[in-house]
Each structure stands twice: as C-alpha cells, then as structure tokens.
Enzyme design. Structure first.
Site, PDB file in Angstrom:
ATOM      1  N   GLU A 117     -22.725 -16.435 -63.504  1.00  0.00           N
ATOM      2  CA  GLU A 117     -23.130 -15.029 -63.563  1.00  0.00           C
ATOM      3  C   GLU A 117     -24.555 -14.899 -64.094  1.00  0.00           C
ATOM      4  O   GLU A 117     -25.097 -15.836 -64.702  1.00  0.00           O
ATOM      5  CB  GLU A 117     -22.180 -14.232 -64.450  1.00  0.00           C
ATOM      6  N   LYS A 152     -27.199  -3.837 -64.319  1.00  0.00           N
ATOM      7  CA  LYS A 152     -25.943  -4.564 -64.527  1.00  0.00           C
ATOM      8  C   LYS A 152     -25.008  -4.206 -63.375  1.00  0.00           C
ATOM      9  O   LYS A 152     -24.572  -3.062 -63.247  1.00  0.00           O
ATOM     10  CB  LYS A 152     -25.339  -4.169 -65.880  1.00  0.00           C
ATOM     11  N   VAL A 154     -18.962 -10.479 -64.290  1.00  0.00           N
ATOM     12  CA  VAL A 154     -17.892 -11.367 -63.827  1.00  0.00           C
ATOM     13  C   VAL A 154     -17.352 -10.880 -62.489  1.00  0.00           C
ATOM     14  O   VAL A 154     -17.221 -11.652 -61.536  1.00  0.00           O
ATOM     15  CB  VAL A 154     -16.768 -11.446 -64.878  1.00  0.00           C
ATOM     16  N   ASP A 180     -10.971   2.816 -70.623  1.00  0.00           N
ATOM     17  CA  ASP A 180     -12.038   1.842 -70.359  1.00  0.00           C
ATOM     18  C   ASP A 180     -11.421   0.468 -70.100  1.00  0.00           C
ATOM     19  O   ASP A 180     -11.084  -0.276 -71.029  1.00  0.00           O
ATOM     20  CB  ASP A 180     -13.002   1.795 -71.546  1.00  0.00           C
ATOM     21  N   SER A 217     -12.099  -2.987 -67.758  1.00  0.00           N
ATOM     22  CA  SER A 217     -13.133  -3.677 -66.990  1.00  0.00           C
ATOM     23  C   SER A 217     -12.703  -3.949 -65.553  1.00  0.00           C
ATOM     24  O   SER A 217     -11.541  -4.289 -65.275  1.00  0.00           O
ATOM     25  CB  SER A 217     -13.488  -5.008 -67.662  1.00  0.00           C
ATOM     26  N   ALA A 218     -13.680  -3.838 -64.650  1.00  0.00           N
ATOM     27  CA  ALA A 218     -13.442  -4.187 -63.244  1.00  0.00           C
ATOM     28  C   ALA A 218     -13.137  -5.667 -63.080  1.00  0.00           C
ATOM     29  O   ALA A 218     -12.595  -6.078 -62.041  1.00  0.00           O
ATOM     30  CB  ALA A 218     -14.666  -3.821 -62.411  1.00  0.00           C
ATOM     31  N   ASP A 219     -13.446  -6.482 -64.097  1.00  0.00           N
ATOM     32  CA  ASP A 219     -13.141  -7.917 -64.021  1.00  0.00           C
ATOM     33  C   ASP A 219     -11.664  -8.151 -63.741  1.00  0.00           C
ATOM     34  O   ASP A 219     -11.289  -9.066 -62.985  1.00  0.00           O
ATOM     35  CB  ASP A 219     -13.502  -8.614 -65.336  1.00  0.00           C
ATOM     36  N   LYS A 263     -13.439 -11.454 -74.263  1.00  0.00           N
ATOM     37  CA  LYS A 263     -14.363 -11.134 -75.346  1.00  0.00           C
ATOM     38  C   LYS A 263     -13.610 -10.555 -76.542  1.00  0.00           C
ATOM     39  O   LYS A 263     -12.684  -9.753 -76.388  1.00  0.00           O
ATOM     40  CB  LYS A 263     -15.429 -10.154 -74.858  1.00  0.00           C
TER      41      LYS A 263
END
Length: 305
Positions: A25, A86, A106, A138, A140-142, A159
C-alpha cells in the site's frame, strides 16, 4: 481496465512469468509516517520483499493511471507531496479523472492487486470497526474488501485504535478466514496479542499458501487475513498502549475529527505521547509483514505453477 494499469518493467515481467509478487500500500507512505522516515521505510520494505523471494509492487495513482509498482521518484512524490489523496474504493474514479496523486488504503490496494493478478499483499494493520461505532457507524471499507476481493492480506492484526472484538465479529459474519501465524490469538498492532483466540494457527508460509490455493481453487471468493504478530522485542504491551489510545480517541471526538482524518490524527498523537516508540514499533511490524508476505507469495507461486 488494463488501460488504467501502469506496470513497472520488473513487475510486468514477474507477472508474465508467474513469479511471486507482493502488493504494497502507499497510504502508509503518504499518511502514516513523517518524511523522510516514510520514504526510507518504503525502500526498505521493498528490499525485504525481494530478500524473501518476491517482487514488490507498491500501488498508487498518478497521472490518471493505477501504478502497479513505483520507482524511486514515485516513492519520493508519495512521501513528500502535499495534498496526496487517501484513496479507498469510492475514490478511484475521481482521483483518476482529475489526475491527482492518490495513495491507496488497504481496500484500494486489494482492488488494484486483484486487477493486476496479484494474490498477496503486505500492510501494517488493517482498518476495521472504530470505537464508538454504535453512534458513528464508522466501519472501514477494508472489511468489505476482505469479504469480496480474493487477495491475502498479511498484517499485524488490526490497528490498536479500533474496536478489535467488533472488527473480528464483522470478519466472521463476512466469512473472511483469519489465520494466526504461529499465534493462537489475533494481533493488536503494537501488541502481539489482543487476547482474542483464533481458530486457525499456521506455522509456515507453505501451510498458508496451501490454504490460499485450496480456498480459491474451490471457488470460494474473498480475501484472507493473516495475523502476523509484531516481533516481541518491539512490542508495546496492551497495558501501556491502551490508555494512550483511549486518550487519543477521546481527543479526536472532542475536536470533531472523523472520517479519513481520524486514523492519521490518532497515530500522530500516539507517536507524540510514546516519544516515538510507536513509530519504531510501526516500522518493525511492517518489515516483519513484508518478510512473511514474500515467503507466502513465493510458496503460492510454486503451488500455482
């Protein structure tokens, strides 16, 4: 789609010959670390991938193209330019259309790797369900990309700023296999263990590669998350890091920082409070993941030949 992909000669030749390639990445370069630590890190990660038998392909967007592999000048631009976008799934068309410089998350790196035919990707830690998700939603799209895109992601877990139990619940609901590399528990980025047990513990890169080959040969689409704990000598214990993370999360909430700005803000605050120890840990876990990813990609290429 092939007209949007721009390969370096090294990556193009490796893919044509069926040699192992590891996607990397670029958000960690542009948004994850300060200059010049970030460009030094990017070069070292690529070297480690090569040392472990694979070709590195750092992913980014420049001049209206998805770059599959970056040269030294590209890495410098990502590391030292202002207003690098980003990029996640939703951002691709806009960034390409406007010929902006884009650093891939990611999720975005998985998409580009899949387009290019790359099966293994090394990162630091994945995004996931943020703390306080009950009110912010919230997520993440990951996690959605891991559900849908057939790329294996080597990370130090999720994380530490996240709600890790909720993140793992979502991955389970999405049918994403989570493999612990020589570990019975899920990694927590700076810390070797989140304390949450994993059902799959694999001891070698070859064992992981065999799992990947069988999964995708069976037509079971979607990604695989490989949790590779940070080396013990660089670990920051959960007892030490958790109060720091919690304070940073509270400060972000009070300042109204959210969305794409949240993770960089939190990582910067944690670095400040830990007097740089978190940055050292971040560097070492990325290097550790690059090494394992190179080994997994090499073993997978042999099984796919």
């Amino acid at each position: 789609m092939s007209s949007l992909l721009e390969f370096t000669d090294e990556v193009k030749e490796a893919l044509q010959q069926g040699l192992p390639v590891v996607a990397l990445e670029s958000t960690i370069i542009s948004h994850g670390m300060p200059y010049p630590d970030n460009v030094a890190m990017a070069n070292k990660v690529e070297s480690i991938v090569r040392e472990n038998g694979a070709v590195p392909a750092t992913i980014a967007i420049m001049n209206g193209k998805i770059k599959v592999g970056c040269n030294a000048r590209d890495l410098e631009i990502l590391a030292n330019s202002k207003n690098v976008v980003k990029v996640s799934r939703r951002d691709f068309p806009f960034v390409i259309q406007n010929k902006s410089v884009g650093a891939t998350t990611v999720a975005a790196t998985m998409i580009a790797a899949s387009m290019a035919g790359i099966r293994v990707f090394a990162t630091g830690g994945i995004g996931g369900v943020h703390r306080g998700w009950e009110s912010s939603l919230d997520i993440s799209a990951d996690l959605y990309e891991l559900q849908n895109t057939s790329v294996a992601v080597v990370s130090a877990g999720a994380k530490a700023i996240l709600d890790i139990p909720a993140t793992l619940e979502v991955l389970e609901s999405f049918g994403v296999p989570v493999i612990g590399f020589n570990s019975d528990t899920f990694g927590a980025f700076y810390s070797r263990s989140s304390g949450i047990a994993l059902e799959m513990n694999m001891k070698t890169a070859n064992e992981i590669a065999e799992f990947l080959h069988l999964k995708w040969w069976m037509g079971l689409q979607g990604g695989v998350l490989i949790s590779n704990p940070i080396p013990s000598e660089f670990e920051i214990s959960a007892e030490l890091i958790e109060p720091v993370v919690a304070a940073a999360v509270d400060e972000a909430k009070n300042l109204g920082i959210n969305g794409k700005r949240l993770t960089p803000f939190l990582l910067t605050k944690i670095k400040e409070v830990t007097a740089g120890k978190s940055l050292l840990a971040n560097l070492q876990l990325v290097y550790n993941n690059a090494a394992l990813a190179g080994q997994v990609a090499s073993a997978y290429a042999q099984k796919s030949a």
